[in-house]
Design a protein around this motif. Structure first.
Motif, PDB file in Angstrom:
ATOM      1  N   VAL A   1       0.834  -1.191   0.000  1.00 21.66           N
ATOM      2  CA  VAL A   1       0.000   0.000   0.000  1.00 21.66           C
ATOM      3  C   VAL A   1       0.877   1.252   0.000  1.00 21.66           C
ATOM      4  N   VAL A   2       0.429   2.279  -0.701  1.00 16.65           N
ATOM      5  CA  VAL A   2       1.030   3.604  -0.640  1.00 16.65           C
ATOM      6  C   VAL A   2       0.163   4.424   0.310  1.00 16.65           C
ATOM      7  N   PRO A   3       0.758   5.037   1.344  1.00 15.65           N
ATOM      8  CA  PRO A   3      -0.050   5.834   2.283  1.00 15.65           C
ATOM      9  C   PRO A   3      -0.646   7.063   1.615  1.00 15.65           C
ATOM     10  N   GLN A   4      -1.865   7.397   1.999  1.00 19.25           N
ATOM     11  CA  GLN A   4      -2.489   8.638   1.567  1.00 19.25           C
ATOM     12  C   GLN A   4      -1.687   9.798   2.130  1.00 19.25           C
ATOM     13  N   GLN A   5      -1.491  10.838   1.343  1.00 15.34           N
ATOM     14  CA  GLN A   5      -0.747  12.003   1.821  1.00 15.34           C
ATOM     15  C   GLN A   5      -1.489  12.688   2.952  1.00 15.34           C
ATOM     16  N   GLY A   6      -0.744  13.430   3.750  1.00 10.88           N
ATOM     17  CA  GLY A   6      -1.334  14.145   4.873  1.00 10.88           C
ATOM     18  C   GLY A   6      -1.268  13.304   6.129  1.00 10.88           C
ATOM     19  N   ASP A   7      -1.694  13.892   7.232  1.00  3.39           N
ATOM     20  CA  ASP A   7      -1.579  13.184   8.500  1.00  3.39           C
ATOM     21  C   ASP A   7      -2.926  12.929   9.167  1.00  3.39           C
ATOM     22  N   PHE A   8      -4.012  12.981   8.389  1.00  3.43           N
ATOM     23  CA  PHE A   8      -5.315  12.827   9.018  1.00  3.43           C
ATOM     24  C   PHE A   8      -6.098  11.619   8.536  1.00  3.43           C
ATOM     25  N   TYR A   9      -6.208  11.407   7.237  1.00  2.53           N
ATOM     26  CA  TYR A   9      -7.175  10.446   6.716  1.00  2.53           C
ATOM     27  C   TYR A   9      -6.751   8.985   6.782  1.00  2.53           C
ATOM     28  N   GLY A  10      -5.528   8.648   6.479  1.00  2.00           N
ATOM     29  CA  GLY A  10      -5.060   7.277   6.629  1.00  2.00           C
ATOM     30  C   GLY A  10      -5.516   6.299   5.571  1.00  2.00           C
ATOM     31  N   GLY A  11      -5.803   6.760   4.354  1.00  2.00           N
ATOM     32  CA  GLY A  11      -6.229   5.860   3.291  1.00  2.00           C
ATOM     33  C   GLY A  11      -5.114   4.975   2.765  1.00  2.00           C
ATOM     34  N   TRP A  12      -5.534   3.852   2.188  1.00  2.50           N
ATOM     35  CA  TRP A  12      -4.611   2.845   1.639  1.00  2.50           C
ATOM     36  C   TRP A  12      -4.725   2.887   0.121  1.00  2.50           C
ATOM     37  N   ILE A  13      -3.677   3.324  -0.563  1.00  2.00           N
ATOM     38  CA  ILE A  13      -3.697   3.437  -2.025  1.00  2.00           C
ATOM     39  C   ILE A  13      -3.053   2.192  -2.622  1.00  2.00           C
ATOM     40  N   THR A  14      -3.796   1.532  -3.505  1.00  2.00           N
ATOM     41  CA  THR A  14      -3.277   0.399  -4.280  1.00  2.00           C
ATOM     42  C   THR A  14      -3.476   0.716  -5.756  1.00  2.00           C
ATOM     43  N   SER A  15      -3.011  -0.178  -6.604  1.00  2.00           N
ATOM     44  CA  SER A  15      -3.156   0.018  -8.054  1.00  2.00           C
ATOM     45  C   SER A  15      -4.605  -0.074  -8.501  1.00  2.00           C
ATOM     46  N   LYS A  16      -5.500  -0.486  -7.618  1.00  2.00           N
ATOM     47  CA  LYS A  16      -6.914  -0.636  -7.983  1.00  2.00           C
ATOM     48  C   LYS A  16      -7.733   0.620  -7.746  1.00  2.00           C
ATOM     49  N   VAL A  17      -7.089   1.706  -7.293  1.00  2.00           N
ATOM     50  CA  VAL A  17      -7.830   2.927  -7.005  1.00  2.00           C
ATOM     51  C   VAL A  17      -7.079   4.126  -7.582  1.00  2.00           C
ATOM     52  N   VAL A  18      -7.846   5.052  -8.185  1.00  2.00           N
ATOM     53  CA  VAL A  18      -7.264   6.255  -8.773  1.00  2.00           C
ATOM     54  C   VAL A  18      -7.934   7.484  -8.181  1.00  2.00           C
ATOM     55  N   GLY A  19      -7.243   8.622  -8.251  1.00  2.00           N
ATOM     56  CA  GLY A  19      -7.705   9.861  -7.641  1.00  2.00           C
ATOM     57  C   GLY A  19      -8.105  10.905  -8.645  1.00  2.00           C
ATOM     58  N   PRO A  20      -7.745  12.140  -8.315  1.00  2.00           N
ATOM     59  CA  PRO A  20      -6.846  12.574  -7.256  1.00  2.00           C
ATOM     60  C   PRO A  20      -7.435  12.348  -5.864  1.00  2.00           C
ATOM     61  N   PHE A  21      -6.535  12.252  -4.870  1.00  2.00           N
ATOM     62  CA  PHE A  21      -6.913  11.941  -3.510  1.00  2.00           C
ATOM     63  C   PHE A  21      -6.825  13.176  -2.632  1.00  2.00           C
ATOM     64  N   LYS A  22      -7.803  13.338  -1.760  1.00  2.00           N
ATOM     65  CA  LYS A  22      -7.764  14.397  -0.761  1.00  2.00           C
ATOM     66  C   LYS A  22      -6.706  14.036   0.276  1.00  2.00           C
ATOM     67  N   GLY A  23      -6.118  15.037   0.916  1.00  2.00           N
ATOM     68  CA  GLY A  23      -5.159  14.799   1.983  1.00  2.00           C
ATOM     69  C   GLY A  23      -3.861  15.575   1.842  1.00  2.00           C
ATOM     70  N   ALA A  24      -3.413  15.761   0.613  1.00  2.00           N
ATOM     71  CA  ALA A  24      -2.162  16.495   0.377  1.00  2.00           C
ATOM     72  C   ALA A  24      -2.380  17.980   0.674  1.00  2.00           C
ATOM     73  N   PRO A  25      -1.303  18.719   0.908  1.00  5.00           N
ATOM     74  CA  PRO A  25      -1.463  20.162   1.117  1.00  5.00           C
ATOM     75  C   PRO A  25      -2.267  20.792  -0.023  1.00  5.00           C
ATOM     76  N   GLY A  26      -3.188  21.682   0.349  1.00  2.00           N
ATOM     77  CA  GLY A  26      -4.002  22.386  -0.636  1.00  2.00           C
ATOM     78  C   GLY A  26      -5.268  21.654  -1.048  1.00  2.00           C
ATOM     79  N   THR A  27      -5.536  20.472  -0.481  1.00  2.00           N
ATOM     80  CA  THR A  27      -6.714  19.704  -0.893  1.00  2.00           C
ATOM     81  C   THR A  27      -7.843  19.749   0.123  1.00  2.00           C
ATOM     82  N   TRP A  28      -7.656  20.408   1.253  1.00  2.00           N
ATOM     83  CA  TRP A  28      -8.682  20.405   2.300  1.00  2.00           C
ATOM     84  C   TRP A  28      -9.978  21.060   1.826  1.00  2.00           C
ATOM     85  N   GLY A  29      -9.911  22.000   0.904  1.00  2.00           N
ATOM     86  CA  GLY A  29     -11.101  22.701   0.450  1.00  2.00           C
ATOM     87  C   GLY A  29     -11.894  21.987  -0.638  1.00  2.00           C
ATOM     88  N   TRP A  30     -11.452  20.830  -1.053  1.00  2.00           N
ATOM     89  CA  TRP A  30     -12.173  20.130  -2.124  1.00  2.00           C
ATOM     90  C   TRP A  30     -13.526  19.695  -1.652  1.00  2.00           C
TER      91      TRP A  30
END
Length: 164
Positions: A135-164
């Motif tokens: 698993v690739v960890p979701q960016q950021g320190d709050f959500y804790g998602g597990w990224i595998t090759s079976k899921v595509v984004g973009p993913f919330k969590g990285a800096p600048g994504t809180w307002g999505w």
């Protein structure tokens, strides 16, 4: 920051933008393994995952499937859907993963499947796997998602994504 354009899923993939809100809990048939401190601390086929719009799945395993020592950790959080969460640290020998785990002692109605289960931040342990894939960890320190090759984004969590 504006949201990057949705990635179109390929065969066998999901887009997190097709996941529901409120989130859905579903059983998964794949083996889930977690390694920490040089040991496999979870190896189970009894997992569920939570799917929520814009987030990679979060996997929950039975608390009694964890072979590491679990220690109370400070802090708490509140999910508008799942309820009040508490945190745990994990210890194996001299290594401690501070606040690496969260759980819902009394999940809200509709999320009863999370009772007795814990979720692990994949970036705070040595390795997490789903069906043998690391698993690739979701960016950021709050959500804790597990990224595998079976899921595509973009993913919330990285800096600048809180307002999505």
């Amino acid at each position: 920051m504006r949201m990057r354009q949705r990635v179109e899923p390929g065969p066998g993939q999901d887009s997190v933008w097709d996941y529901p809100r409120p989130p859905r809990v579903e059983a998964v048939p794949e083996r889930v393994r977690i390694e920490f401190g040089g040991h496999v601390v979870v190896d189970t086929v009894d997992a569920v995952r939570v799917l929520e719009t814009s987030h990679p799945p979060v996997y929950y395993v039975p608390r009694d499937a964890v072979t590491a020592e679990l220690l109370p950790a400070p802090g708490a959080s509140l999910c508008e859907f799942k309820g009040a969460a508490k945190y745990l640290s994990m210890r194996v020998g001299d290594r401690v993963a501070d606040s690496a785990i969260w759980y819902y002692p009394t999940p809200s109605p509709g999320y009863e499947a999370l009772a007795g289960r814990i979720a692990v931040y994949p970036g705070r342990v040595d390795r997490c796997e789903v069906a043998g894939e690391t698993v690739v960890p979701q960016q950021g320190d709050f959500y804790g998602g597990w990224i595998t090759s079976k899921v595509v984004g973009p993913f919330k969590g990285a800096p600048g994504t809180w307002g999505w």
